[in-house]
Enzyme design. Structure first.
Site, PDB file in Angstrom:
ATOM      1  N   TYR A 218       0.839  -1.195   0.000  1.00 36.49           N
ATOM      2  CA  TYR A 218       0.000   0.000   0.000  1.00 36.49           C
ATOM      3  C   TYR A 218       0.872   1.242   0.000  1.00 36.49           C
ATOM      4  O   TYR A 218       2.031   1.219   0.416  1.00 36.49           O
ATOM      5  CB  TYR A 218      -0.952   0.012   1.198  1.00 36.49           C
ATOM      6  CG  TYR A 218      -0.271   0.094   2.547  1.00 36.49           C
ATOM      7  CD1 TYR A 218       0.004   1.325   3.140  1.00 36.49           C
ATOM      8  CD2 TYR A 218       0.074  -1.062   3.252  1.00 36.49           C
ATOM      9  CE1 TYR A 218       0.614   1.407   4.386  1.00 36.49           C
ATOM     10  CE2 TYR A 218       0.680  -0.996   4.494  1.00 36.49           C
ATOM     11  CZ  TYR A 218       0.944   0.240   5.060  1.00 36.49           C
ATOM     12  OH  TYR A 218       1.559   0.318   6.289  1.00 36.49           O
ATOM     13  N   CYS A 219       0.298   2.345  -0.484  1.00 36.58           N
ATOM     14  CA  CYS A 219       0.958   3.651  -0.452  1.00 36.58           C
ATOM     15  C   CYS A 219      -0.132   4.716  -0.375  1.00 36.58           C
ATOM     16  O   CYS A 219      -1.298   4.393  -0.120  1.00 36.58           O
ATOM     17  CB  CYS A 219       1.870   3.857  -1.661  1.00 36.58           C
ATOM     18  SG  CYS A 219       1.020   3.818  -3.253  1.00 36.58           S
ATOM     19  N   THR A 220       0.197   5.971  -0.608  1.00 38.58           N
ATOM     20  CA  THR A 220      -0.761   7.059  -0.420  1.00 38.58           C
ATOM     21  C   THR A 220      -1.947   6.964  -1.367  1.00 38.58           C
ATOM     22  O   THR A 220      -3.102   6.946  -0.938  1.00 38.58           O
ATOM     23  CB  THR A 220      -0.066   8.415  -0.623  1.00 38.58           C
ATOM     24  OG1 THR A 220       1.077   8.475   0.231  1.00 38.58           O
ATOM     25  CG2 THR A 220      -1.011   9.559  -0.299  1.00 38.58           C
ATOM     26  N   ILE A 249      -4.212   4.506   0.405  1.00 37.61           N
ATOM     27  CA  ILE A 249      -4.794   4.758   1.721  1.00 37.61           C
ATOM     28  C   ILE A 249      -5.965   5.732   1.616  1.00 37.61           C
ATOM     29  O   ILE A 249      -6.938   5.640   2.370  1.00 37.61           O
ATOM     30  CB  ILE A 249      -3.712   5.313   2.676  1.00 37.61           C
ATOM     31  CG1 ILE A 249      -2.552   4.321   2.804  1.00 37.61           C
ATOM     32  CG2 ILE A 249      -4.297   5.609   4.051  1.00 37.61           C
ATOM     33  CD1 ILE A 249      -1.322   4.898   3.484  1.00 37.61           C
TER      34      ILE A 249
END
Length: 615
Positions: A218-220, A249
């Site tokens: 996951y990342c922004t 996210i």
């Protein structure tokens, strides 16, 4: 009076402001046409922010009135290239902190054509993985479901759910310090990287933590996972099962306003700074007093590496000099000093002396300069040729060191294999004066060394000259194939004492040794790492089984052309060495000046151009 703004009617509300984020990986047939569209559309709608266009897609973060952003989305959707794009639109307050807005690029509109949407590797010549090989997308609901059903062997979202599951955060350390996923009985891997381009090295060094597992990334907003998941999957067997949170996210928190399995706040790259859930718990802590704190609005940065750090209001009033946890961990807590105090060429004669030498200003890695920021010089470890030494090689490359002094520090070291003193009397030489000239010098000479030796090398250190048993063989370098283990152990010890180094430069046999170091890069991870190699008048030793393009290290090859008058190393030998390095990340410079490193234009300009990419 005509220039006055019309007064708002009673009860009339100011139009709501918003931020729009989206990206799309797709082949762009006409970059200039797309550039013109964004320039016209964004300016007409008064949108501010960043637009990045590459041959492989777009990455957009813009802000403005919500109605203007909605008009922009409608216009973009008319282009079939953007079919299936996830437009992440959020309402928010208008930028109020000029400093934050300016640093995040929200005081102007910046549209650029770039080579890559996100830079995965710090090596600019490194070939990026194929984005088509990226991990499988999981929606926010699917991602949450997988985490909720950990241990359920019948999870249809992950066919190989009998394998282990690990969470992997693809963001920078300062982002993870204020928010991350927490799931019972699942390990969350935080690479603790300073910048995204450091992630491939972390993946390489921690591949055993990933191998054979289902990897949930996951990342922004999702774009960083695209390239990172493709890099992991490119490693082959054992790395196939990679999944990524689609929309990042941001989409997850929209779907689960209470935070779900995410704790803290989501760091964002616009004037909002961070976005949280209804859970008000603070995950971050102040760098100094460790009190709960997660606000980066002050834009406090590490004095050395410039990474964002968390410093609460009280501590910020007491101290304006900060050292981030990564610099503390890497022992960079040294007083900033002027770069002019460092000599740009350093000579190391004995590994035994490194303990003393490494603490001096001449060998310590340069610190960042206080006051206006200046680029840190590249540190390059230089390996001399056969029957040479550090002092002699330093002298021969004095012109190179001088012309690179603003961007590089050259560090010279003796090889570990000491060679005997030998001389030869020319054949058919009868005159007394000629014979006298062939005699060895009476005064004491500096020791000579090599990185590789012939199989019959005895390793005896004698100070007396000996007459050669046979005439010198111009192809003797092909027979010097032993001694690698001793040399690599020697370089490891040197690296631990005097490192780190950005690159390695080798001349002649030194280039052969540097190539072997590059060949064994995976085995040397964590012990000795170089971002690039410069191989001058090089040739291959003990790499005959290497396939063409199999060494994936950015490299610069400098050697004499067919007419280059290099009597020691044949042009074809240097060409062969260059061929085993990946073509996409190697540069070749051929010259006409023999067995040297040329420093006149245009060659020095080409050398500088190569090095500039790593600054």
């Amino acid at each position: 009076m005509a220039n006055q703004e019309p007064k708002k009617q009673e009860g009339e509300e100011e139009e709501e402001y918003g931020v729009l984020l989206y990206y799309k990986y797709t082949t762009i047939p006409d970059l200039q046409e797309l550039f013109n569209f964004y320039e016209s559309n964004c300016n007409s709608l008064s949108l501010l922010g960043r637009v990045r266009l590459s041959p492989n897609g777009v990455n957009v973060t813009v802000g403005g009135k919500l109605s203007a952003l909605e008009e922009h989305i409608a216009a973009v959707k008319l282009n079939s290239l953007f079919e299936g794009t996830d437009f992440k639109l959020a309402s928010c307050h208008e930028p109020s902190n000029d400093r934050v807005a300016e640093e995040c690029g929200f005081t102007s509109l910046s549209i650029r054509i770039v080579k890559e949407l996100v830079t995965l590797s710090s090596c600019p010549l490194q070939k990026s993985p194929e984005i088509s090989n990226a991990g499988k997308h999981l929606s926010a609901v699917e991602f949450h479901s997988v985490l909720h059903n950990i241990g359920n062997l019948q999870d249809k979202l992950i066919p190989s759910s009998n394998n282990g599951i690990v969470l992997m955060d693809a963001r920078n350390l300062y982002e993870t310090r204020i928010g991350k996923f927490y799931t019972p009985n699942v390990e969350t891997l935080d690479p603790e990287i300073r910048q995204y381009s450091d992630l491939p090295s972390w993946i390489d060094n921690n591949s055993e933590k990933l191998r054979g597992n289902n990897i949930l990334m996951y990342c922004t907003g999702g774009i960083r996972c695209e390239m990172a998941s493709a890099y992991i999957r490119s490693k082959g067997a054992g790395f196939e099962n990679v999944f990524q949170l689609y929309g990042g996210i941001q989409r997850y928190l929209e779907q689960f306003p209470d935070g779900g399995f995410f704790r803290g706040k989501n760091f964002v790259f616009d004037h909002r700074v961070s976005v949280g859930s209804s859970d008000s718990r603070i995950l971050g802590t102040c760098l100094f007093c460790n009190s709960p704190f997660d606000d980066y609005s002050s834009r406090s940065r590490c004095t050395y590496c410039r990474m964002l750090v968390l410093v609460c209001d009280n501590c910020r009033e007491k101290d304006s000099s900060y050292v981030c946890e990564l610099c503390r961990k890497n022992s960079q807590c040294i007083q900033p000093t002027s770069a002019t105090e460092f000599d740009n060429s350093v000579e190391i004669s004995e590994v035994a002396e490194l303990e003393a030498v490494s603490t001096s200003d001449r060998i310590a890695p340069p610190a960042l300069v206080s006051g206006p920021r200046t680029l840190r010089k590249l540190r390059i470890l230089c390996l001399h040729g056969f029957r040479q030494n550090a002092s002699g090689f330093k002298g021969r490359t004095a012109s190179l060191a001088k012309k690179l002094k603003s961007i590089a520090e050259l560090v010279f070291v003796d090889a570990p294999h000491e060679l005997p003193f030998i001389y030869q009397i020319r054949q058919n030489c009868n005159s007394a004066s000629a014979l006298e000239n062939d005699r060895p010098p009476s005064e004491r000479c500096n020791k000579k060394f090599s990185w590789l030796v012939a199989p019959d090398h005895k390793g005896e250190n004698e100070s007396d000259w000996k007459l050669a048993d046979s005439p010198f063989d111009p192809l003797q370098y092909q027979k010097q194939t032993e001694g690698f283990d001793k040399s690599i152990a020697y370089l490891k010890a040197l690296y631990s004492k005097a490192g780190p180094f950005d690159g390695i430069l080798g001349f002649s046999q030194g280039a052969a040794m540097a190539a072997l170091v590059c060949l064994h890069q995976q085995k040397l991870k964590g012990e000795m790492e170089f971002r690039f190699a410069i191989l001058c008048s090089g040739f291959a030793v003990n790499i005959n089984n290497c396939q063409q393009g199999s060494i994936n290290v950015p490299s610069l090859h400098i050697f004499g052309s067919d007419k280059g008058k290099d009597r020691q190393i044949e042009n074809e030998a240097s060409r062969h060495l260059a061929s085993v390095f990946e073509n996409g990340c190697s540069v070749v410079i051929e010259h006409d000046f023999g067995h040297i490193i040329p420093t006149r234009p245009p060659y020095i300009d080409q050398i500088k151009d190569f090095l500039q990419r790593f600054l």
